[in-house]
Design a protein around this motif. Structure first.
Motif, PDB file in Angstrom:
ATOM      1  N   ALA A  72      30.225 -17.679 -28.433  1.00 28.29           N
ATOM      2  CA  ALA A  72      31.354 -18.196 -29.215  1.00 28.29           C
ATOM      3  C   ALA A  72      31.220 -17.589 -30.606  1.00 28.29           C
ATOM      4  N   GLY A  84      33.264 -16.577 -34.600  1.00 29.57           N
ATOM      5  CA  GLY A  84      34.375 -16.702 -35.542  1.00 29.57           C
ATOM      6  C   GLY A  84      35.082 -15.360 -35.665  1.00 29.57           C
ATOM      7  N   VAL A 117      24.536 -13.879 -37.696  1.00 26.13           N
ATOM      8  CA  VAL A 117      23.938 -14.520 -38.869  1.00 26.13           C
ATOM      9  C   VAL A 117      22.927 -15.552 -38.372  1.00 26.13           C
ATOM     10  N   VAL A 166      31.908 -13.006 -35.917  1.00 26.60           N
ATOM     11  CA  VAL A 166      30.583 -13.400 -36.424  1.00 26.60           C
ATOM     12  C   VAL A 166      30.070 -14.583 -35.613  1.00 26.60           C
ATOM     13  N   MET A 205      26.012 -16.559 -34.080  1.00 25.05           N
ATOM     14  CA  MET A 205      24.593 -16.857 -34.367  1.00 25.05           C
ATOM     15  C   MET A 205      23.680 -16.482 -33.205  1.00 25.05           C
ATOM     16  N   THR A 242      36.471 -18.548 -31.349  1.00 23.35           N
ATOM     17  CA  THR A 242      36.668 -20.003 -31.321  1.00 23.35           C
ATOM     18  C   THR A 242      37.249 -20.550 -32.625  1.00 23.35           C
ATOM     19  N   ASP A 243      37.204 -19.759 -33.679  1.00 25.41           N
ATOM     20  CA  ASP A 243      37.801 -20.186 -34.949  1.00 25.41           C
ATOM     21  C   ASP A 243      38.157 -18.942 -35.751  1.00 25.41           C
TER      22      ASP A 243
HETATM   23  N1  HPA Z   1      30.431 -18.320 -37.820  1.00 25.64           N
HETATM   24  C1  HPA Z   1      29.269 -18.232 -37.199  1.00 25.64           C
HETATM   25  N2  HPA Z   1      29.110 -18.576 -35.942  1.00 25.64           N
HETATM   26  C2  HPA Z   1      30.165 -19.034 -35.278  1.00 25.64           C
HETATM   27  C3  HPA Z   1      31.395 -19.160 -35.874  1.00 25.64           C
HETATM   28  C4  HPA Z   1      31.537 -18.793 -37.229  1.00 25.64           C
HETATM   29  O1  HPA Z   1      32.618 -18.886 -37.833  1.00 25.64           O
HETATM   30  N3  HPA Z   1      32.252 -19.643 -34.940  1.00 25.64           N
HETATM   31  C5  HPA Z   1      31.541 -19.814 -33.814  1.00 25.64           C
HETATM   32  N4  HPA Z   1      30.276 -19.440 -34.009  1.00 25.64           N
END
Ligand code: HPA
Length: 274
Positions: free
Chosen positions: A113, A115, A188, A210, A212, A235-236
């Protein structure tokens, strides 16, 4: 971590189903574990029953290994992965990849998932990962001793993601009538999401999505010579000018909405592997 420890874990898996052999491995990301429902499962192994295996602490990751058939091929699926932000070392995060390799896996499929930073993206779109930026990770998963069985000390990263799988994936997405996005994934450390300033910076660096996860596993898989395919579910949306508060439930809902398409994509690719 040593070759003996990896071998003990892979032997424990092998002993559960001695006749089973799979060349395809799957690692399913946050909110994307349902793909496993499509697997004809022959054997299910909870991580906690395996020697040396880290235990998943994230509620949305179910923490088990599935051996079975998907798209007519034998697969080993990690339903639940390990993240650096959970407190694991980079060696622990990538340990399962070394175990998969020790079991004979040659093709690794990874979902996550993420961003979306590319303005062309919408929520629940899929993005095929073409390249990545690992520079924000705290350290390389390859840091430390490098026994010969681990692969080269300085593995090449000029094309970590298999070009043939990328091209087949684009065709499959188009055939489904979906946008065939592809792009650069930056990992990140998390677990906090990024600020507007950070999203702006990541975009300036060329990031399309982006997250994790994923890159540590991909680096190790490439060191071991595996073919890698990875796909993000957006997802966002992380556009600094219009950034809204991110809600974890919304991230999970967006992942759930995209999941049937991701499943079809993975199955389509697996069917084409010879
Ligand atoms: N940033 C980092 N990790 C994510 C994000 C995000 O916006 N959305 C889903 N995982």
């Amino acid at each position: 971590m040593t070759s003996e420890i990896i071998r003990e874990t892979s032997d424990a898996i092998h002993n559960q189903l001695p006749d089973f052999k799979a060349e395809i491995g799957l690692i399913l990301g946050t909110g994307l574990g349902q793909l496993a429902q499509e697997i004809e499962v022959l054997c299910e192994i909870p991580y906690q029953s395996l020697p040396h295996f880290p235990i998943s602490t994230v509620e949305t990751h179910s923490g088990k290994l599935l051996l079975g058939t998907l798209g007519g091929k034998s697969v080993i699926c990690l339903q639940g992965r390990f993240h650096y932000y959970e407190g694991y070392s980079m060696q622990e995060v990538t340990f399962p990849v070394r175990v998969l390799h020790s079991l004979g896996v040659k093709h690794l499929f990874v979902s996550n998932a993420a961003g979306g930073l590319n303005p062309e993206f919408n929520i629940s779109d899929l993005m095929i990962i073409e390249d990545h930026i690992a520079l924000f990770l705290p350290e390389s998963p390859l840091r430390g001793k490098n026994p010969a069985s681990f692969g080269p000390r300085f593995p090449d990263m000029s094309q970590p993601y298999n070009l043939q799988l990328i091209s087949q994936a684009k065709d499959i997405l188009k055939a489904m009538g979906l946008p065939a996005h592809s792009g650069i994934y930056t990992s990140v450390q998390g677990p906090q999401l990024e600020t507007k300033a950070e999203y702006r910076l990541l975009r300036q660096l060329g990031t399309d999505a982006v997250g994790m996860s994923t890159i540590p596993e991909v680096i190790v898989a490439r060191q071991l010579g595996m073919n890698v395919f990875a796909c993000s579910v957006i997802t966002d949306l992380c556009f600094p000018e219009t950034l809204k508060e991110a809600k974890f439930e919304e991230i999970l809902a967006a992942a759930a909405q995209a999941e049937p398409y991701l499943t079809k994509l993975f199955i389509g690719l697996i069917q084409q592997i010879s």
